[in-house]
Design an enzyme around this catalytic site. Structure first.
Site, PDB file in Angstrom:
ATOM      1  N   SER A  62       2.796  21.917  14.287  1.00 24.47           N
ATOM      2  CA  SER A  62       4.236  22.187  14.391  1.00 24.47           C
ATOM      3  C   SER A  62       4.898  21.614  15.633  1.00 24.47           C
ATOM      4  O   SER A  62       6.124  21.712  15.767  1.00 24.47           O
ATOM      5  CB  SER A  62       4.496  23.693  14.327  1.00 24.47           C
ATOM      6  OG  SER A  62       4.467  24.153  12.999  1.00 24.47           O
ATOM      7  N   LYS A  65       7.897  19.429  15.145  1.00 20.48           N
ATOM      8  CA  LYS A  65       9.294  19.889  15.111  1.00 20.48           C
ATOM      9  C   LYS A  65      10.082  19.520  16.364  1.00 20.48           C
ATOM     10  O   LYS A  65      11.304  19.653  16.382  1.00 20.48           O
ATOM     11  CB  LYS A  65       9.341  21.404  14.867  1.00 20.48           C
ATOM     12  CG  LYS A  65       8.758  21.822  13.515  1.00 20.48           C
ATOM     13  CD  LYS A  65       8.925  23.316  13.282  1.00 20.48           C
ATOM     14  CE  LYS A  65       8.351  23.751  11.935  1.00 20.48           C
ATOM     15  NZ  LYS A  65       6.896  23.956  11.969  1.00 20.48           N
ATOM     16  N   SER A 122       9.256  28.695  14.536  1.00 21.21           N
ATOM     17  CA  SER A 122       8.529  27.557  13.963  1.00 21.21           C
ATOM     18  C   SER A 122       8.640  27.519  12.445  1.00 21.21           C
ATOM     19  O   SER A 122       7.681  27.212  11.735  1.00 21.21           O
ATOM     20  CB  SER A 122       7.042  27.600  14.365  1.00 21.21           C
ATOM     21  OG  SER A 122       6.431  26.364  14.108  1.00 21.21           O
TER      22      SER A 122
END
Length: 390
Positions: A62, A65, A122
């Site tokens: 993640s 991102k 997230s």
């Protein structure tokens, strides 16, 4: 330092081509012994203070991102979207697994709420919803992500989705993640999101949702205000973190820790090392006006130049600043039309012949092309001056 340039407003000196040469002051101590890859940089200068396998291509989970948030923040800055714009969730976005805020198909949230879900929780579903809002589809958004990565000079990064969920041909490196973090931090508003430990979504409904930051260092390490965690079975525990202390901002990245405690401990070790061994000294601030230079064929004869980014010098604790040599390099033939923000040169600070800090110099104003009548008048005025001097 600023006084030096105020004296040179009308008569700048030009330099030959100079390439950046920031030295890597790396630690001899292994600050991240249990990480697959790690790096610590000072944000303003980009100096590497510690590195371990920093260019190894690994699954970023993640931390992906961070690039998703870069494109969101740039879209807001460019007024392509607004904080209060509504974002409607598609069937596809709602189907994302992993971390999520459990968006329902057809559910709408504002850009601000979606960004809160992405940066704090997230949320994969919110990331895809924003990708579709900005590019029409996640696939088209990923094309933009890879284009931006190329523009930033990321050599070991390729994206296949906007979330970091496991997928083929999706990788990054510690160095590239640090550079992405550096770019994201150019948008000061982002730390209001990434630095929030807990918040709520859908507060005025029966589906009130509690967000808790996946980056626990936001609460437990003074000065940490971002940026992004990551975890998959393949990547293990990852984190790109940033912290500020005494006006110095550091960025630390860890790939592949075995558990969250180990991940946080290694990031903490790197931050502790950076803050205890280094200081920064700001020489110029972003948007400082440094010079007034001639423009040919413009409605004005000169254009103001401003610093595009903060110019900061990194020193070891106790080291005194001396023998600093500020210089400028201007583009050749600066000619109208000129647009505000257009790059027209560089400002550099050298020490012992080596560039230790630099920034682009950009136009602080628009300069349109002169009219035929203005050009004729200048020519006539010049001719008159020549005749009178004879």
């Amino acid at each position: 330092m600023k006084r030096f340039f105020s004296i040179c407003l009308a008569g700048l000196f030009l330099l030959g081509s100079v390439s950046p040469a920031f030295a890597n002051e790396t630690s001899e101590t292994d600050l991240a012994p249990n990480a697959k890859s790690a790096i610590l940089i000072e944000r303003d200068t980009g100096t590497i203070l510690y590195a371990k396998n920093q260019d190894e291509k690994l699954a970023p989970a993640s931390m992906t991102k961070i690039m998703t948030m870069i494109l969101i923040m740039e879209a807001i800055e460019q007024s392509r979207i607004d904080w209060d714009d509504q974002v409607t969730t598609s069937e596809y976005a709602a189907s994302m697994g992993g971390s999520q805020i459990f968006l329902e198909p057809g559910e709408s949230m504002t850009v601000k709420e979606m960004l809160s879900g992405i940066s704090i929780g997230s949320a994969n579903d919110a990331a895809v919803a924003m990708a579709e809002k900005l590019a029409g589809s996640e696939k088209a958004f990923v094309v933009q992500m890879n284009k931006r990565a190329k523009e930033l000079g990321l050599k070991n990064t390729h994206f296949s989705n906007c979330t970091g969920l496991p997928i083929d041909d999706h990788y990054s490196s510690a160095r590239d993640m640090a550079l992405m973090g550096k770019e994201l931090l150019k948008h000061p508003e982002i730390t209001k999101f990434t630095g929030t430990y807990e918040s709520f979504l859908r507060e005025k409904s029966d589906q009130k949702f509690w967000l808790v930051n996946t980056n626990r260092l936001v609460k437990f390490y003074p000065g940490v205000d971002g940026l992004k965690t990551g975890f998959t079975n393949e990547s293990k525990y990852c984190l790109t973190a940033t912290a500020v202390k005494d006006d110095m901002r550091l960025i630390a990245v860890v790939f592949g820790a075995e558990n969250p405690k180990e991940r946080n401990a290694q990031v903490t070790s790197m931050l502790d090392y950076g803050f205890s061994h280094y200081d920064t000294s700001e020489q110029f601030k972003k948007d400082d006006k440094l010079a007034l230079v001639p423009v040919s064929k413009g409605n004005h004869k000169r254009v103001k130049l401003a610093v595009a980014d903060d110019v900061t010098i990194l020193t070891k604790k106790g080291e005194k600043l001396s023998n600093l040599d500020p210089k400028m390099k201007l583009n050749k033939d600066i000619q109208a039309p000129i647009f505000k923000g257009q790059e027209l040169g560089k400002v550099m600070i050298e020490k012992d012949g080596k560039v230790i800090a630099q920034s682009k110099l950009v136009a602080a104003e628009d300069i349109t092309s002169a009219t035929w009548l203005q050009l004729f008048g200048r020519t006539l005025g010049h001719f008159t001056q020549v005749k009178l001097s004879q």
